[in-house]
Design a protein around this motif. Structure first.
Motif, PDB file in Angstrom:
ATOM      1  N   THR B 225       0.801  -1.229   0.043  1.00 59.77           N
ATOM      2  CA  THR B 225       0.050  -0.133   0.183  1.00 59.77           C
ATOM      3  C   THR B 225       0.808   1.180   0.034  1.00 59.77           C
ATOM      4  N   ASP B 226       0.253   2.231  -0.320  1.00 61.36           N
ATOM      5  CA  ASP B 226       1.149   3.534  -0.691  1.00 61.36           C
ATOM      6  C   ASP B 226       0.720   4.508   0.386  1.00 61.36           C
ATOM      7  N   PRO B 227       1.951   4.980   0.817  1.00 62.09           N
ATOM      8  CA  PRO B 227       1.619   6.088   1.823  1.00 62.09           C
ATOM      9  C   PRO B 227       1.355   7.445   1.439  1.00 62.09           C
ATOM     10  N   VAL B 228       1.631   7.776   0.228  1.00 59.94           N
ATOM     11  CA  VAL B 228       1.542   9.179  -0.335  1.00 59.94           C
ATOM     12  C   VAL B 228       0.388   9.866   0.074  1.00 59.94           C
ATOM     13  N   GLY B 249       2.603   3.847   9.087  1.00 62.02           N
ATOM     14  CA  GLY B 249       3.684   2.797   9.450  1.00 62.02           C
ATOM     15  C   GLY B 249       3.754   1.533   8.654  1.00 62.02           C
ATOM     16  N   GLU B 250       2.341   1.431   8.679  1.00 59.11           N
ATOM     17  CA  GLU B 250       1.932  -0.250   7.680  1.00 59.11           C
ATOM     18  C   GLU B 250       2.431   0.032   6.424  1.00 59.11           C
ATOM     19  N   SER B 251       1.997   1.151   5.545  1.00 60.12           N
ATOM     20  CA  SER B 251       2.393   1.316   4.427  1.00 60.12           C
ATOM     21  C   SER B 251       3.638   1.572   3.873  1.00 60.12           C
ATOM     22  N   VAL B 252       4.341   1.997   4.976  1.00 61.52           N
ATOM     23  CA  VAL B 252       5.746   2.309   4.689  1.00 61.52           C
ATOM     24  C   VAL B 252       6.447   1.006   4.749  1.00 61.52           C
ATOM     25  N   VAL B 257       8.370  -5.015   2.956  1.00 61.56           N
ATOM     26  CA  VAL B 257       7.856  -6.595   3.009  1.00 61.56           C
ATOM     27  C   VAL B 257       7.573  -7.118   1.642  1.00 61.56           C
ATOM     28  N   ALA B 258       6.854  -6.271   0.742  1.00 60.61           N
ATOM     29  CA  ALA B 258       6.419  -6.683  -0.406  1.00 60.61           C
ATOM     30  C   ALA B 258       7.487  -6.669  -1.494  1.00 60.61           C
ATOM     31  N   ILE B 259       8.230  -5.857  -1.477  1.00 64.56           N
ATOM     32  CA  ILE B 259       9.506  -5.812  -2.417  1.00 64.56           C
ATOM     33  C   ILE B 259      10.324  -7.299  -2.239  1.00 64.56           C
ATOM     34  N   VAL B 260      10.503  -7.407  -1.078  1.00 62.62           N
ATOM     35  CA  VAL B 260      11.516  -8.661  -0.520  1.00 62.62           C
ATOM     36  C   VAL B 260      10.638  -9.912  -0.752  1.00 62.62           C
ATOM     37  N   LEU B 261       9.236  -9.994  -0.564  1.00 65.25           N
ATOM     38  CA  LEU B 261       8.599 -11.110  -0.639  1.00 65.25           C
ATOM     39  C   LEU B 261       8.442 -11.443  -2.173  1.00 65.25           C
ATOM     40  N   SER B 262       8.367 -10.448  -3.134  1.00 58.54           N
ATOM     41  CA  SER B 262       8.113 -10.632  -4.549  1.00 58.54           C
ATOM     42  C   SER B 262       9.374 -11.178  -5.293  1.00 58.54           C
ATOM     43  N   GLY B 446      -6.342   1.695   1.744  1.00 62.62           N
ATOM     44  CA  GLY B 446      -5.239   0.904   1.220  1.00 62.62           C
ATOM     45  C   GLY B 446      -4.977   1.197  -0.174  1.00 62.62           C
ATOM     46  N   LEU B 447      -4.332   2.228  -0.495  1.00 63.10           N
ATOM     47  CA  LEU B 447      -4.118   2.614  -1.770  1.00 63.10           C
ATOM     48  C   LEU B 447      -2.963   1.963  -2.438  1.00 63.10           C
ATOM     49  N   ARG B 448      -3.052   1.503  -3.714  1.00 59.23           N
ATOM     50  CA  ARG B 448      -1.673   1.026  -4.240  1.00 59.23           C
ATOM     51  C   ARG B 448      -1.362   2.065  -5.039  1.00 59.23           C
ATOM     52  N   GLY B 449       0.253   2.068  -4.963  1.00 61.13           N
ATOM     53  CA  GLY B 449       0.749   3.209  -5.511  1.00 61.13           C
ATOM     54  C   GLY B 449       2.113   3.004  -6.462  1.00 61.13           C
ATOM     55  N   ALA B 450       3.157   3.701  -6.132  1.00 65.70           N
ATOM     56  CA  ALA B 450       4.164   3.644  -6.869  1.00 65.70           C
ATOM     57  C   ALA B 450       5.145   2.451  -6.713  1.00 65.70           C
TER      58      ALA B 450
END
Lengths: 668, 668
Positions: B225-228, B249-252, B257-262, B446-450
């Motif tokens: 999710t995107d914090p922006v 905090g969660e979205s940051v 987590v997502a990048i390492v997970l992927s 929970g937006l999806r972004g960059a």
């Protein structure tokens, strides 16, 4: 069109067919890139720490750029002699022979298409040893990086921090040095080098072609002097402002001249054969290119520079971002139009500092200054440490002792042929002569730096260019270390005074200004500034009465609010503290009292004839009137030869208020 | 090794052999690049101007990122349908077939060697239509640009501006959402999508392979999710700080987590065949990779983050430059080590904000904040406008309606499976419950972004990846426009309070902190902060008496000078004005009076036995002693259950001065 060409593949690793292996190689290559960039970051970090140490201990012998070069040299030595890359790296370079070198290549690997982009030509005859120094080739950047990423912030910052008041006061001399001087220097160096090269050819010391155009090109690139070190030292020592303006202005502008000059020389191509012989038409065409590219870049830079955005003041972040983007788009626009981005950016910087800067909110003024300062600092130290590195990492060096000796002599003589004759000629016209010790300092402080390096590394394909590059590198090292390091002693040896501002000097400055400057200054202060910025007197005060409605329409409301503080923020840029106001004083104002009186009085009579105002109205009127006089007082009319009278504002009879219908007036 | 491979050239323009023509093509290509970049700059400029208009008119419906996307879309439409590139451009792409795709290709064109670098794979089967959309291909960036240039400043800024106090207070819940939640969401989405994809395969709607790992990969990338947008809206509305901390905090963290997970999912490769079947060993290996990469990046980021440079304060430029370089070198170092640079940069940002920031001079604090703010702003708007652009410029879109519907459902359910069950579990342990309206907002925001975009564009080679990319794009559009635009109404609908700080709330915050937080906070405030920064109490005051010499040696002299102003500068980061001090109050201090007394008294006796001090000495002593008590008073010992006692500093008998031999003491 769809014909078949023959291709050979010289070397091809069979296991590279595997897709996973390719991916791993790409990853490995990415890691290697990161590591290489990390080397430079570490270099910069080291440089910064050492600079701090130097500043902390007030050790001024070596400038930070010189330091960056030394660190670069050390890392270059380590990479060259200390690191051995495993031979397996060379697997990634099979080579195949085509008869075309398009910008993009589509390669069909067992049904998948891969896209390749042209990186550049690998030096001829070196093909066989490419594998050996893969590591060194890796730390070598694409030369265009310098032109598209590193040079623009440096040049922009130079323009943005130009000491504008003194710059404009000496504009004539600066332009003479920058244009005529650079051309003289270019041709003097070119001719001397041609002599040397011809001699070397006779002696048999030359290993390849070296044409007259190459000599001229060399002359152009080593004629660009660098403002960096001089700026730093002079700023610290608070050297005489005129000397500073001359040197800094010259070195900023001659970068622009040198870059356009060198590209015009490259464009010089006699029609017909490839004989490199002289031809008038081609020369004229080159000259036309020079004028076209220069004026185009100039116009573009100025045009984007004066574009004003006036209502963003409440959001400094947006304002700063916009300011940054506009500078960058100037660069891109110029490149897209076929002009020279760096030159456009220089003039954009100068113009923005002169006009747009005044419209920014104070917060954004700080932000932009700090941002460009930081970008400049990083780019500059990066270039200089890279310079040190290339001495060992560049793989096609051609160090020819004779050529090097010749080049050093030519550079010295070229600089001398620029400074001394031009100073002599300029002194004929200047009231405030350029003294001989100033001339010696200008001669000595002509360092070669980032621009010379960037121009010489741009094309290192031929033997001539390689020899030029190697020689240029040595010239930069020598001038930055020896001349840069010696500037402080030189200044005290030549007994150059610091910027002392006694009354007599102040009085002189006005009279010594050249008349084109005075005309320009009047025009700029009275019309351009009010039109383009919020500072300066309102146009209503400076334009003739007949243009009243137009003037009111063009003046921004803030100009009225700001008119109390008429000292625009130009001066704070380089001048500091006490000197600002006193410096400023000499250029501002002596009231053209008599002229205003006549008009005022006439108006006044007209008004009285219309009917007597009430007491309260009169008070208001008086206040307005005094204000009005104050405004007129700041209208800048520099008397050519009259002695300066004290302004006589208070004792005047009340001039009329402006027309009551104008709502803006009441905001005063 | 030196074997010959077969090559075919499909199309080759014969006049491209000419050297001049090649040069002109390169120049043309450079111009084209400049023009393309200019398009983006113009887009950004337009966005900035419109943002200003929106802000000026207090129009909050659409966030700037949503706006950037709209402009990007418009330009994409224009480029796609409005601009027709002359066919001559396609001349630059002959294609030749090799059986290898090395990273570097040497091409021999009539004796000259040209170097080509691998740009990437062109989508299969599209080879024939490449010529038609050269223009569109030109505006398409190398996806690695996002990972190496645009994402780092965004992620760093997110870490740097993390609301640390509230972040640490809710650290447990945030970590639960970020780690467990992201993994849950990833697997829920993956499973749902696998169901959909299997169904589509049966129905015959699937045009290519789509494995379970692809589904999981999709789950991972759309879980970030995107914090922006949330940050912007919540900051403006001054929403409840805990909700803010949880969401931000969660979205940051879930980006990390997502990048390492992927990347771990990509690394999941069952041994032996290419069957994409489940295998425990491969899963374990992937899990190991996840842990290894995450902890490695974390450690690197923290390590560079705490590196302190303390004496540069006098030169803000050097300080800022060093700060910037250190953040960048963290990224490069992580990449060079094979970790994830973006994750390292995130933790570097968090750590630098927590420790290093306190060591900076006030000038540099401003500069770095502004610099990172600007970089973040530019990078963010660039990415979002690029997103809009790719909807039309990307050439291998696979829009599959069923997949898209499935994806939207899966994303919704995945988010729900993250928030609601975890909130329920967390509420069991939290004293300050996460209320149901908070949960709904978290669900909605929970937006999806960059990050989602960057992860999905990184690899678009296969059919599965192309379909993912197209779908992801739609998800981002939907969430940013609909959810982002609806956040403000949603907040008022859910009647989320603004950050009101009455006494009761203040009292609660301490008790509701989880004990791991309290232990961590004590350790951090008493030992880490004094060790790593100039702020906080001196170590001499917080460490046990036996470690006195060590403590004195590790404490920086400035810590003593600063000890009066013990409120470190954490809080000013996001909290503003009045709330800062009151917020701060709840976490500071209740004196551990009794403990200190015992020690003090003992020392005192020892001292008295040594001989009575003179009057003057005694006065001095008293002053020192009171100071000492004040220092001890700030030692942070949060009592677990005791009622808070008023600190009893003044009525104490004088504790002894520290040993006279210590010169530092006298500076107090």
């Amino acid at each position: 069109m769809q014909e078949m060409c023959q291709l050979w593949i010289v070397k091809c690793d069979s296991n590279a067919m595997d897709n996973v292996a390719t991916e791993r190689m790409a990853e490995e290559s990415h890691r290697q890139d990161s590591a290489n960039l990390l080397i430079f970051i570490m270099l910069l970090t080291l440089t910064i720490l050492t600079i701090w140490l130097f500043k902390h201990r007030r050790f001024r012998f070596l400038h930070e750029t010189g330091l960056a070069m030394i660190y670069g040299l050390l890392v270059g030595v380590i990479l060259r002699f200390g690191v051995h890359v495993p031979q397996s790296m060379s697997d990634v370079i099979p080579s195949c022979a085509v008869n075309a070198s398009p910008a993009t290549l589509l390669v069909n690997v067992s049904g998948r298409f891969y896209e390749y982009t042209l990186k550049g030509e690998v030096s001829r005859g070196k093909g066989h040893q490419v594998q050996d120094d893969e590591m060194l080739r890796k730390v070598t950047f694409d030369p265009e990086v310098f032109f598209n990423i590193l040079l623009p912030p440096i040049i922009f910052h130079a323009g943005y921090s130009l000491k504008r008041r003194h710059f404009f006061r000496n504009i004539g001399s600066i332009l003479a040095y920058a244009f005529m001087g650079t051309v003289i220097s270019c041709f003097v160096i070119g001719l001397i080098m041609y002599g040397f090269v011809s001699f070397m050819k006779v002696v048999g010391q030359l290993g390849g072609d070296f044409y007259f155009t190459d000599c001229l090109f060399f002359g152009a690139i080593v004629s660009a002097t660098d403002p960096v070190t001089v700026l730093a030292i002079f700023n610290e020592l608070k050297v005489d402002v005129d000397l500073y303006a001359l040197l800094f202005g010259e070195s900023v502008l001659n970068d622009a001249v040198a870059i356009v000059l060198s590209s015009s020389i490259v464009a010089y191509q006699p029609a017909g054969d490839n004989s490199h012989s002289f031809e008038a038409m081609a020369l004229l065409k080159s000259f036309g290119i020079f004028l076209g590219v220069f004026s185009g870049s100039f116009a573009l830079g100025v045009a984007t520079g004066v574009m004003t955005f006036t209502k963003l003041r409440d959001f400094p972040l947006l304002e700063t971002a916009l300011f940054f983007l506009m500078s960058w788009s100037t660069f891109l626009l110029a490149e897209a139009c076929g002009f020279t981005g760096v030159v456009a950016v220089l003039f954009c910087g100068i113009t923005q500092a002169h006009y747009t800067f005044n419209n920014l909110s104070p917060d954004s003024q700080d932000r932009t200054k700090q941002l460009f300062e930081l970008l400049n600092f990083l780019a500059e130290n990066f270039i200089f440490s890279y310079m040190g590195l290339t001495l060992f990492s560049f793989q096609s060096h051609v160090f020819n002792p004779m050529f090097i000796i010749g080049a050093f002599m030519a550079v010295f003589l070229g600089r001398a042929a620029n400074i001394y004759p031009l100073s002599f000629l300029l002194n004929l016209g200047r009231k405030n002569k350029i003294r001989s010790n100033f001339q010696h300092v200008m001669m000595f402080a002509g360092l070669r730096g980032a621009m010379t390096f960037a121009l010489s590394i741009r094309d290192t394909a031929t033997y001539a260019r390689q020899m030029m590059f190697s020689t240029t590198l040595l010239i930069v090292f020598f001038t930055v270390w020896i001349c840069g390091g010696g500037t402080t002693p030189m200044l005290s040896f030549m007994s150059i005074p610091s910027a002392v501002l006694d009354g007599s000097q102040r009085r002189n400055t006005k009279h010594e200004s050249a008349w084109p400057f005075r005309i320009w200054y009047n025009f700029d202060h009275n019309y351009l500034k009010p039109l383009l910025t919020h500072s300066g007197p309102p146009l209503t005060a400076t334009m003739p009465a007949c243009c009243g409605p137009l003037a009111r329409c063009l003046t921004s409301p803030q100009a009225y609010e700001n008119e109390g503080q008429l000292h625009d923020e130009d001066s704070d840029f380089i001048l500091n503290d006490a000197s600002v106001s006193s410096m400023y004083a000499d250029v501002t104002v002596s009231t053209d009292a008599s002229g205003s009186h006549t008009i005022n009085r006439k108006h006044s009579f007209n008004y009285s004839a219309g009917g007597g105002p009430s007491d309260e109205g009169l008070d208001h009127e008086l206040a307005l009137a005094e204000h009005e006089v104050a405004i007129r007082g700041t209208r800048l009319v520099l008397p050519m030869d009259d002695p300066v009278e004290p302004p006589t504002t208070v004792t005047l009879p009340p001039p009329p208020s402006p027309p009551r219908s104008d709502p803006r007036r009441h905001r005063l």
